[in-house]
Design a protein around this motif. Structure first.
Motif, PDB file in Angstrom:
ATOM      1  N   GLY A 375       1.845 -20.430 -12.478  1.00  0.00           N
ATOM      2  CA  GLY A 375       2.324 -19.158 -12.869  1.00  0.00           C
ATOM      3  C   GLY A 375       3.695 -19.278 -13.800  1.00  0.00           C
ATOM      4  O   GLY A 375       4.148 -20.401 -13.990  1.00  0.00           O
ATOM      5  N   TYR A 376       4.222 -17.988 -14.066  1.00  0.00           N
ATOM      6  CA  TYR A 376       5.464 -17.998 -14.835  1.00  0.00           C
ATOM      7  C   TYR A 376       6.738 -18.184 -14.156  1.00  0.00           C
ATOM      8  O   TYR A 376       6.738 -17.928 -13.013  1.00  0.00           O
ATOM      9  N   LEU A 377       7.601 -18.828 -14.706  1.00  0.00           N
ATOM     10  CA  LEU A 377       8.986 -19.221 -14.179  1.00  0.00           C
ATOM     11  C   LEU A 377      10.184 -18.996 -15.402  1.00  0.00           C
ATOM     12  O   LEU A 377       9.584 -19.438 -16.464  1.00  0.00           O
ATOM     13  N   ASP A 378      11.164 -18.403 -15.090  1.00  0.00           N
ATOM     14  CA  ASP A 378      12.214 -18.293 -16.082  1.00  0.00           C
ATOM     15  C   ASP A 378      12.667 -19.389 -16.507  1.00  0.00           C
ATOM     16  O   ASP A 378      13.473 -19.549 -17.478  1.00  0.00           O
ATOM     17  N   ALA A 379      12.424 -20.885 -15.889  1.00  0.00           N
ATOM     18  CA  ALA A 379      13.083 -21.878 -16.377  1.00  0.00           C
ATOM     19  C   ALA A 379      12.585 -22.253 -17.733  1.00  0.00           C
ATOM     20  O   ALA A 379      13.209 -23.088 -18.541  1.00  0.00           O
ATOM     21  N   GLN A 380      11.436 -21.442 -18.135  1.00  0.00           N
ATOM     22  CA  GLN A 380      11.032 -22.130 -19.473  1.00  0.00           C
ATOM     23  C   GLN A 380      12.094 -21.501 -20.716  1.00  0.00           C
ATOM     24  O   GLN A 380      12.102 -22.074 -21.566  1.00  0.00           O
ATOM     25  N   VAL A 381      12.927 -20.540 -20.346  1.00  0.00           N
ATOM     26  CA  VAL A 381      13.933 -20.000 -21.301  1.00  0.00           C
ATOM     27  C   VAL A 381      14.908 -21.190 -21.284  1.00  0.00           C
ATOM     28  O   VAL A 381      15.418 -21.336 -22.702  1.00  0.00           O
ATOM     29  N   PHE A 382      15.425 -21.678 -20.473  1.00  0.00           N
ATOM     30  CA  PHE A 382      16.432 -22.808 -20.544  1.00  0.00           C
ATOM     31  C   PHE A 382      15.838 -24.251 -21.156  1.00  0.00           C
ATOM     32  O   PHE A 382      16.575 -24.719 -21.737  1.00  0.00           O
ATOM     33  N   ALA A 383      14.651 -24.381 -20.718  1.00  0.00           N
ATOM     34  CA  ALA A 383      14.174 -25.722 -21.120  1.00  0.00           C
ATOM     35  C   ALA A 383      13.827 -25.592 -22.632  1.00  0.00           C
ATOM     36  O   ALA A 383      13.940 -26.495 -23.376  1.00  0.00           O
ATOM     37  N   ASN A 384      13.149 -24.598 -23.089  1.00  0.00           N
ATOM     38  CA  ASN A 384      12.512 -24.362 -24.383  1.00  0.00           C
ATOM     39  C   ASN A 384      13.598 -23.992 -25.437  1.00  0.00           C
ATOM     40  O   ASN A 384      13.591 -24.576 -26.576  1.00  0.00           O
ATOM     41  N   PHE A 385      14.579 -23.354 -24.845  1.00  0.00           N
ATOM     42  CA  PHE A 385      15.615 -22.595 -26.000  1.00  0.00           C
ATOM     43  C   PHE A 385      17.024 -23.527 -26.008  1.00  0.00           C
ATOM     44  O   PHE A 385      17.967 -22.842 -26.695  1.00  0.00           O
ATOM     45  N   ALA A 386      17.300 -23.978 -24.764  1.00  0.00           N
ATOM     46  CA  ALA A 386      18.508 -24.813 -24.668  1.00  0.00           C
ATOM     47  C   ALA A 386      18.389 -25.933 -24.257  1.00  0.00           C
ATOM     48  O   ALA A 386      19.626 -26.972 -24.070  1.00  0.00           O
ATOM     49  N   ASN A 387      17.298 -26.678 -24.076  1.00  0.00           N
ATOM     50  CA  ASN A 387      17.128 -28.093 -23.926  1.00  0.00           C
ATOM     51  C   ASN A 387      17.886 -28.556 -22.401  1.00  0.00           C
ATOM     52  O   ASN A 387      18.315 -29.494 -22.230  1.00  0.00           O
ATOM     53  N   MET A 388      17.832 -27.550 -21.631  1.00  0.00           N
ATOM     54  CA  MET A 388      18.544 -27.695 -20.322  1.00  0.00           C
ATOM     55  C   MET A 388      17.757 -28.176 -19.167  1.00  0.00           C
ATOM     56  O   MET A 388      16.564 -27.283 -19.001  1.00  0.00           O
ATOM     57  N   PRO A 389      17.844 -29.082 -18.280  1.00  0.00           N
ATOM     58  CA  PRO A 389      17.041 -29.469 -17.081  1.00  0.00           C
ATOM     59  C   PRO A 389      17.040 -28.334 -16.080  1.00  0.00           C
ATOM     60  O   PRO A 389      18.130 -27.953 -15.722  1.00  0.00           O
ATOM     61  N   ALA A 390      15.897 -27.662 -15.803  1.00  0.00           N
ATOM     62  CA  ALA A 390      15.942 -26.235 -15.063  1.00  0.00           C
ATOM     63  C   ALA A 390      15.185 -26.969 -13.724  1.00  0.00           C
ATOM     64  O   ALA A 390      13.784 -27.129 -13.992  1.00  0.00           O
ATOM     65  N   LEU A 391      15.676 -26.846 -12.755  1.00  0.00           N
ATOM     66  CA  LEU A 391      15.088 -27.312 -11.407  1.00  0.00           C
ATOM     67  C   LEU A 391      14.697 -25.893 -10.524  1.00  0.00           C
ATOM     68  O   LEU A 391      15.505 -25.219 -10.126  1.00  0.00           O
ATOM     69  N   VAL A 392      13.497 -25.802 -10.598  1.00  0.00           N
ATOM     70  CA  VAL A 392      12.900 -24.489  -9.760  1.00  0.00           C
ATOM     71  C   VAL A 392      12.593 -25.284  -8.248  1.00  0.00           C
ATOM     72  O   VAL A 392      11.533 -25.937  -8.008  1.00  0.00           O
ATOM     73  N   TYR A 393      13.294 -24.781  -7.389  1.00  0.00           N
ATOM     74  CA  TYR A 393      13.107 -25.202  -6.106  1.00  0.00           C
ATOM     75  C   TYR A 393      13.538 -24.312  -5.044  1.00  0.00           C
ATOM     76  O   TYR A 393      14.781 -23.476  -5.164  1.00  0.00           O
ATOM     77  N   GLY A 394      12.643 -23.995  -4.165  1.00  0.00           N
ATOM     78  CA  GLY A 394      12.996 -22.728  -3.252  1.00  0.00           C
ATOM     79  C   GLY A 394      12.402 -22.741  -1.939  1.00  0.00           C
ATOM     80  O   GLY A 394      11.537 -23.784  -1.780  1.00  0.00           O
ATOM     81  N   PRO A 395      12.594 -21.489  -1.068  1.00  0.00           N
ATOM     82  CA  PRO A 395      12.086 -21.705   0.338  1.00  0.00           C
ATOM     83  C   PRO A 395      10.282 -21.485   0.233  1.00  0.00           C
ATOM     84  O   PRO A 395       9.866 -20.982  -0.495  1.00  0.00           O
ATOM     85  N   VAL A 396       9.888 -21.543   1.474  1.00  0.00           N
ATOM     86  CA  VAL A 396       8.702 -21.500   1.874  1.00  0.00           C
ATOM     87  C   VAL A 396       8.396 -19.856   2.144  1.00  0.00           C
ATOM     88  O   VAL A 396       9.008 -19.256   2.619  1.00  0.00           O
ATOM     89  N   THR A 397       7.343 -19.467   1.496  1.00  0.00           N
ATOM     90  CA  THR A 397       7.067 -18.181   1.553  1.00  0.00           C
ATOM     91  C   THR A 397       5.381 -18.035   1.806  1.00  0.00           C
ATOM     92  O   THR A 397       4.770 -19.080   1.486  1.00  0.00           O
ATOM     93  N   GLU A 398       5.058 -16.697   2.259  1.00  0.00           N
ATOM     94  CA  GLU A 398       3.795 -16.388   2.214  1.00  0.00           C
ATOM     95  C   GLU A 398       3.512 -14.886   1.734  1.00  0.00           C
ATOM     96  O   GLU A 398       4.392 -14.031   1.681  1.00  0.00           O
ATOM     97  N   ASP A 399       2.368 -14.759   0.937  1.00  0.00           N
ATOM     98  CA  ASP A 399       1.906 -13.458   0.506  1.00  0.00           C
ATOM     99  C   ASP A 399       2.979 -12.879  -0.471  1.00  0.00           C
ATOM    100  O   ASP A 399       3.163 -11.473  -0.438  1.00  0.00           O
ATOM    101  N   ILE A 400       3.626 -13.659  -1.425  1.00  0.00           N
ATOM    102  CA  ILE A 400       4.423 -12.995  -2.243  1.00  0.00           C
ATOM    103  C   ILE A 400       3.533 -12.106  -3.297  1.00  0.00           C
ATOM    104  O   ILE A 400       2.370 -12.636  -3.656  1.00  0.00           O
TER     105      ILE A 400
END
Length: 435
Positions: A375-400
């Protein structure tokens, strides 16, 4: 001040505020912040940030710089009334590392509301889950950011590093909201994005391209179908061709180590189809709305060239379609209309990941795991254009993105506590001075 003492105080502050956190999250879920209607949600976020006594910046995201940027996703809506909100904390003595806490306010449409067990905008808590469109993706995460920061402050501690708390638009369709925040000058030593990721860390994710294909036909009366040309039939031929491209791209997964073990990392989704004007007329047009994934490291321009070549070849027609009558040559016009985004990989070994792993282990009682998502994540903005470590980490979900979307209440608590402990360790803390 002992580390254990600070940790205990932060944990206690998260727990003390948790009922309020759930109430504010439910209030935010109750606002249908679909594309173009995000402003009431941003109003709530702005009030919350001002309540934390942060410096608040709210601006419309449209700019020439944004539209000229290589990461810009072509848009079909007016950005003149769509805003980002950022609250900034600046310590008295800035000697720690800086951090962005990022999240998106926009949610996808609810679909037929009759298929939900109750209104998608009624954030009911039942059997340990909070229900509602956007509850998991990602309003629980937005509130986790705010209440993690609040917990550190309520524990009687001051952070010694700069913090930006961002609520952005356009994550579900272009990524332009986070890109606009980056272009506004908001950078830091690391980024946390609490997307719904099952109490785990995203190691890599795909890029995404959105586009339309407009197929032209030749209208006639159905009694003379042979003298016309059905654009909807031709559109299905385009669908078959893009399915072939999808298969070929998936065959390349061995060239991308983080995706090699996924069954089907590259997905082509036909998210909309409409065409024709009258049941008794051979349709003169058909439009497909398409979403295509691409591997990290793939330039969207290169992927787009392959897509165009694929559809152009299909438009030459065929005497041997997979189904239906022969397809003569036809016209197919392709237009990018949303995501035009790269994927990214979070390489192991960063200090930011180590700090997150430590905080997670202390809260969850187990090691932090990492996974790859198609899937897509906005982390790519920070990683690709600012060379920043982007940690995508979040809660347990169902049926988003589905019916009865929901997020685990206890997972929200764990995520909030982990982010709060990360803040303390990453940015550094001092005892708050008495006024």
């Amino acid at each position: 001040m002992g580390t254990d003492d600070a940790t205990d105080r932060i944990r206690a502050a998260v727990d003390a505020n948790f009922a309020e956190q759930l109430a504010v999250t439910a209030e935010l879920v109750g606002l249908p912040t679909t594309r173009g209607d995000e402003e009431p949600g941003q109003d709530l976020i702005e009030r919350a940030l001002r309540g934390l006594r942060l410096d608040v910046d709210r601006w419309t995201i449209d700019s020439a710089e944004l539209r000229d940027h290589p990461g810009f996703g072509p848009t079909t809506v007016d950005y003149a009334r769509m805003t980002n909100v950022v609250g900034t904390y600046r310590p008295e003595r800035d000697r720690g590392r800086s951090l962005i806490l990022n999240g998106h306010i926009d949610v996808v449409p609810a679909g037929p509301t009759g298929r939900w067990s109750r209104s998608p905008w009624d954030a009911e808590v039942r059997d340990g889950w909070m229900y509602g469109r956007g509850a998991g993706d990602m309003k629980a995460g937005l509130m986790a950011n705010l209440f993690a920061f609040t917990a550190v402050r309520d524990a009687g501690l001051d952070l010694t590093g700069r913090v930006h708390i961002e609520s952005v638009v356009e994550e579900e369709c272009t990524g332009n909201g986070s890109l606009a925040a980056l272009l506004r000058g908001y950078t830091a030593d690391a980024v946390i994005i609490p997307e719904p990721e099952e109490d785990a860390l995203v190691r890599a994710n795909v890029g995404v391209i959105w586009f339309t294909v407009l197929v032209s036909g030749e209208p006639t009366h159905p009694r003379e179908m042979a003298s016309g040309f059905n654009a909807i039939d031709a559109a299905y031929h385009v669908i078959g061709a893009l399915r072939g491209l999808e298969e070929r791209w998936n065959e390349r997964k061995a060239d991308h180590p983080h995706f090699a073990d996924l069954d089907h990392p590259i997905n082509v989704n036909f998210g909309g189809i409409r065409g024709g004007d009258w049941p008794s007329s051979v349709p003169a047009w058909c439009e497909l709305q398409v979403r295509v994934a691409i591997y990290p490291g793939t330039d969207p321009d290169d992927a787009w060239a392959e897509i165009v070549d694929c559809v152009t070849e299909a438009a030459r027609g065929t005497d041997r379609p997979l189904s239906g009558p022969p397809v003569p040559a036809f016209t197919a016009e392709l237009t990018p209309n949303g995501f035009y985004a790269r994927g990214y990989v979070l390489e192991p070994g960063s200090d930011a990941e180590a700090v997150l792993a430590s905080a997670h282990a202390s809260v969850a009682g187990e090691e932090l795991t990492a996974f790859t998502t198609p899937g897509y994540l906005d982390a790519q903005v920070f990683a690709n254009f600012a060379n920043m470590p982007a940690l995508v980490y979040g809660p347990v979900t169902e049926d988003i993105h589905g019916f009865d979307e929901r997020v685990s209440v206890e997972s929200i608590r764990r995520c909030t506590t982990t982010i709060a402990l990360f803040l303390a360790q990453w940015c550094g803390i001092d005892e708050r001075r008495q006024a």
